[in-house]
Design a protein around this motif. Structure first.
Motif, PDB file in Angstrom:
ATOM      1  N   GLU A   1       4.286  13.834  -9.651  1.00 26.00           N
ATOM      2  CA  GLU A   1       5.332  14.860  -9.617  1.00 26.00           C
ATOM      3  C   GLU A   1       6.058  14.961 -10.958  1.00 26.00           C
ATOM      4  O   GLU A   1       6.341  16.064 -11.427  1.00 26.00           O
ATOM      5  CB  GLU A   1       6.332  14.569  -8.506  1.00 26.00           C
ATOM      6  N   ARG A   2       6.354  13.827 -11.585  1.00 27.95           N
ATOM      7  CA  ARG A   2       7.005  13.847 -12.892  1.00 27.95           C
ATOM      8  C   ARG A   2       6.106  14.511 -13.937  1.00 27.95           C
ATOM      9  O   ARG A   2       6.556  15.350 -14.722  1.00 27.95           O
ATOM     10  CB  ARG A   2       7.376  12.440 -13.341  1.00 27.95           C
ATOM     11  N   LEU A   3       4.829  14.139 -13.948  1.00 26.54           N
ATOM     12  CA  LEU A   3       3.887  14.731 -14.901  1.00 26.54           C
ATOM     13  C   LEU A   3       3.765  16.237 -14.679  1.00 26.54           C
ATOM     14  O   LEU A   3       3.774  17.017 -15.630  1.00 26.54           O
ATOM     15  CB  LEU A   3       2.517  14.056 -14.776  1.00 26.54           C
TER      16      LEU A   3
ATOM     17  N   VAL B   1      -3.208  16.984 -14.891  1.00 32.74           N
ATOM     18  CA  VAL B   1      -2.108  16.848 -13.933  1.00 32.74           C
ATOM     19  C   VAL B   1      -2.669  16.663 -12.523  1.00 32.74           C
ATOM     20  O   VAL B   1      -2.227  15.783 -11.778  1.00 32.74           O
ATOM     21  CB  VAL B   1      -1.171  18.071 -13.991  1.00 32.74           C
ATOM     22  N   LEU B   2      -3.623  17.483 -12.153  1.00 27.99           N
ATOM     23  CA  LEU B   2      -4.179  17.402 -10.796  1.00 27.99           C
ATOM     24  C   LEU B   2      -4.885  16.075 -10.549  1.00 27.99           C
ATOM     25  O   LEU B   2      -4.834  15.543  -9.429  1.00 27.99           O
ATOM     26  CB  LEU B   2      -5.111  18.580 -10.538  1.00 27.99           C
ATOM     27  N   LEU B   3      -5.531  15.521 -11.554  1.00 25.59           N
ATOM     28  CA  LEU B   3      -6.189  14.222 -11.384  1.00 25.59           C
ATOM     29  C   LEU B   3      -5.186  13.099 -11.143  1.00 25.59           C
ATOM     30  O   LEU B   3      -5.542  12.055 -10.592  1.00 25.59           O
ATOM     31  CB  LEU B   3      -7.067  13.906 -12.590  1.00 25.59           C
ATOM     32  N   ALA B   4      -3.935  13.319 -11.515  1.00 31.49           N
ATOM     33  CA  ALA B   4      -2.892  12.326 -11.240  1.00 31.49           C
ATOM     34  C   ALA B   4      -2.408  12.395  -9.798  1.00 31.49           C
ATOM     35  O   ALA B   4      -1.746  11.478  -9.318  1.00 31.49           O
ATOM     36  CB  ALA B   4      -1.720  12.526 -12.195  1.00 31.49           C
ATOM     37  N   ASN B   5      -2.749  13.476  -9.089  1.00 30.79           N
ATOM     38  CA  ASN B   5      -2.345  13.633  -7.691  1.00 30.79           C
ATOM     39  C   ASN B   5      -3.194  12.709  -6.820  1.00 30.79           C
ATOM     40  O   ASN B   5      -4.424  12.764  -6.867  1.00 30.79           O
ATOM     41  CB  ASN B   5      -2.543  15.092  -7.267  1.00 30.79           C
TER      42      ASN B   5
ATOM     43  N   LEU C   1       0.817  -1.218   0.000  1.00 24.46           N
ATOM     44  CA  LEU C   1       0.000   0.000   0.000  1.00 24.46           C
ATOM     45  C   LEU C   1       0.853   1.271   0.000  1.00 24.46           C
ATOM     46  O   LEU C   1       0.689   2.115  -0.886  1.00 24.46           O
ATOM     47  CB  LEU C   1      -0.989  -0.007   1.167  1.00 24.46           C
ATOM     48  N   PRO C   2       1.778   1.450   0.959  1.00 25.12           N
ATOM     49  CA  PRO C   2       2.571   2.683   0.889  1.00 25.12           C
ATOM     50  C   PRO C   2       3.466   2.750  -0.345  1.00 25.12           C
ATOM     51  O   PRO C   2       3.676   3.826  -0.902  1.00 25.12           O
ATOM     52  CB  PRO C   2       3.398   2.681   2.175  1.00 25.12           C
ATOM     53  N   ARG C   3       3.959   1.618  -0.814  1.00 18.85           N
ATOM     54  CA  ARG C   3       4.781   1.617  -2.026  1.00 18.85           C
ATOM     55  C   ARG C   3       3.948   2.097  -3.212  1.00 18.85           C
ATOM     56  O   ARG C   3       4.409   2.898  -4.036  1.00 18.85           O
ATOM     57  CB  ARG C   3       5.357   0.228  -2.286  1.00 18.85           C
ATOM     58  N   GLY C   4       2.700   1.660  -3.301  1.00 18.54           N
ATOM     59  CA  GLY C   4       1.816   2.098  -4.381  1.00 18.54           C
ATOM     60  C   GLY C   4       1.490   3.573  -4.303  1.00 18.54           C
ATOM     61  O   GLY C   4       1.477   4.278  -5.319  1.00 18.54           O
ATOM     62  N   ILE C   5       1.237   4.057  -3.088  1.00 17.26           N
ATOM     63  CA  ILE C   5       0.938   5.482  -2.906  1.00 17.26           C
ATOM     64  C   ILE C   5       2.139   6.331  -3.305  1.00 17.26           C
ATOM     65  O   ILE C   5       2.006   7.340  -4.010  1.00 17.26           O
ATOM     66  CB  ILE C   5       0.512   5.771  -1.453  1.00 17.26           C
ATOM     67  N   LEU C   6       3.325   5.930  -2.871  1.00 13.89           N
ATOM     68  CA  LEU C   6       4.535   6.675  -3.223  1.00 13.89           C
ATOM     69  C   LEU C   6       4.803   6.635  -4.722  1.00 13.89           C
ATOM     70  O   LEU C   6       5.211   7.637  -5.313  1.00 13.89           O
ATOM     71  CB  LEU C   6       5.732   6.132  -2.445  1.00 13.89           C
ATOM     72  N   ALA C   7       4.565   5.505  -5.350  1.00 11.01           N
ATOM     73  CA  ALA C   7       4.766   5.396  -6.799  1.00 11.01           C
ATOM     74  C   ALA C   7       3.798   6.309  -7.548  1.00 11.01           C
ATOM     75  O   ALA C   7       4.177   6.989  -8.507  1.00 11.01           O
ATOM     76  CB  ALA C   7       4.592   3.953  -7.252  1.00 11.01           C
ATOM     77  N   ARG C   8       2.547   6.345  -7.097  1.00  9.27           N
ATOM     78  CA  ARG C   8       1.556   7.210  -7.748  1.00  9.27           C
ATOM     79  C   ARG C   8       1.928   8.684  -7.565  1.00  9.27           C
ATOM     80  O   ARG C   8       1.818   9.484  -8.487  1.00  9.27           O
ATOM     81  CB  ARG C   8       0.163   6.928  -7.200  1.00  9.27           C
ATOM     82  N   HIS C   9       2.399   9.037  -6.364  1.00 11.61           N
ATOM     83  CA  HIS C   9       2.788  10.422  -6.119  1.00 11.61           C
ATOM     84  C   HIS C   9       4.010  10.799  -6.962  1.00 11.61           C
ATOM     85  O   HIS C   9       4.077  11.897  -7.512  1.00 11.61           O
ATOM     86  CB  HIS C   9       3.067  10.662  -4.637  1.00 11.61           C
ATOM     87  N   ALA C  10       4.957   9.897  -7.091  1.00  9.49           N
ATOM     88  CA  ALA C  10       6.139  10.162  -7.915  1.00  9.49           C
ATOM     89  C   ALA C  10       5.732  10.371  -9.376  1.00  9.49           C
ATOM     90  O   ALA C  10       6.267  11.265 -10.053  1.00  9.49           O
ATOM     91  CB  ALA C  10       7.142   9.025  -7.790  1.00  9.49           C
TER      92      ALA C  10
END
Length: 71
Positions: free
Chosen positions: A19-21, A39-43, A7-16
């Protein structure tokens, strides 16, 4: 090597990814509303299209006071 639970690995990957986008989009200059909403929908903290639209309006309004290219 430290391994995070799924779960935290997935959240961090999505946030990363968000940030790149965001960095790539903003590096190209002020985004249009549709781009900024995308971009905001990717947050991971933005949970709806309405929230992304509201944030877009707030960001655009604030940024236009500093940079006319934001409208």
């Amino acid at each position: 090597t430290l391994s995070l639970p799924d779960l935290p690995r997935g959240i961090l990957a999505r946030h990363a990814s968000y940030e790149r986008l965001a960095a790539v989009t903003l590096a190209a200059g002020p985004p249009g509303d549709d781009e900024l909403i995308r971009v905001l929908l990717a947050n991971p903290l933005v949970t709806s299209l309405d929230q992304a639209r509201g944030l877009t309006a707030a960001i655009t309004g604030r940024m236009s006071a500093y940079d006319p290219a934001w409208r």
